[in-house]
Design a protein around this motif. Structure first.
Motif: not given
Length: 220
Positions: A203-219
Motif C-alpha cells: 500500500g501507499p505510504a501514510r503521511r503524518f504532520r505535526r506542527v510545533f510552536v516556536l515560542e520566543g523566536n526573535s531575530p
C-alpha cells in the motif's frame, strides 16, 4: 401366522451416499470456519501492527517536541562549511538549524538543555537515512563549542520511513520548505514536521504532520 399379529421393523442404517454427503457438508463447514478464523486472526494482527506503528510514531514526534521545547536561546557557533549552507539563520531560532549535508538530504540540529545535567547544554540531531529516522545526542557541556553527536550515539527512533521533511511558518508569507534558500522578513513562529511511513503490508505510504510552536523566536 406370525406371533402377535404384527411384524417388527428393524432400524435402517445410513447408506454410503448419505455418509459421503454428511462428510462433504462437514468439510465445507470446517473450511468456512477456518477461513473465518484466519480472517479474524489476520485482521487482529494488522490492527496490532498498526497500533504498534502509531505508538512508535507518537513516541518519535513526542521526543522531537521535547527537544524543541528544551532548545536553548544561546547561539551555536557553526562550522565554516555549514555557515554557507545555513541561509535560514534569520528564519529559524539561533539554536535550531536545518541543513543539507553529504549523503543526507535533511538534518535538523537542536541545541537544548540537558535534562540529566542541569545547567549544561547538548547538541541533538535528527536525520533520515534509508528507511529509518535517527536521533543522536551529543555530550553535555557548560560552555561552547558543544561537541557534535558521535555516530555511535545514534538511535533509530522510527523505521519504515519513506520521507522526512520540515517546513517553517513565516508570518505573512506562509510555509517555507527547509532548508530555506532565501532570507526571511520575519522569524518563523512555527515548525512543521512531515513523515511518510510505509504500512506493514502493501500500500501507499501514510503521511503524518505535526506542527510545533516556536515560542520566543526573535531575530538573532
Amino acid at each position: 401366522m406370525r406371533r402377535g399379529g404384527s411384524s417388527k421393523v428393524r432400524g435402517r442404517g445410513f447408506t454410503l451416499v448419505e455418509v459421503m454427503i454428511a462428510i462433504a457438508l462437514m468439510a465445507v463447514v470446517s473450511v468456512m470456519a477456518w477461513r473465518g478464523l484466519e480472517s479474524v486472526t489476520r485482521t487482529d494482527s494488522q490492527l496490532e501492527r498498526r497500533s504498534d506503528d502509531a505508538a512508535r510514531l507518537l513516541r518519535a514526534l513526542g521526543q522531537l517536541e521535547t527537544d524543541l521545547a528544551l532548545r536553548a536561546t544561546t547561539e551555536l557557533p557553526l562550522p565554516a562549511a555549514a555557515t554557507a549552507a545555513h541561509a535560514s539563520a534569520q528564519l529559524l531560532p539561533t539554536a535550531l538549524q536545518v541543513r543539507s549535508q553529504a549523503a543526507l538530504p535533511l538534518l535538523i540540529e537542536i541545541v537544548r538543555a540537558a535534562p540529566a545535567a542541569p545547567g549544561q547544554w547538548q547538541r541533538v540531531q535528527w536525520w533520515q537515512r534509508g528507511s529509518s529516522l535517527y536521533r543522536a545526542a551529543g555530550e553535555a557541556r557548560r560552555e561552547f563549542p558543544l561537541p557534535a553527536p558521535d555516530a555511535a550515539d545514534r538511535v533509530e527512533v522510527l523505521g519504515d520511513v519513506a520521507s522526512f521533511g520540515l517546513r517553517a511558518w513565516e508570518p505573512g508569507q506562509g510555509w517555507r520548505n527547509l532548508p530555506a534558500v532565501a532570507p526571511a522578513r520575519v522569524p518563523a513562529s512555527g515548525l512543521e514536521a512531515e513523515l511518510a511511513v510505509l504500512p506493514a503490508g502493501d500500500g501507499p505510504a501514510r503521511r503524518f504532520r505535526r506542527v510545533f510552536v516556536l515560542e520566543g523566536n526573535s531575530p538573532g
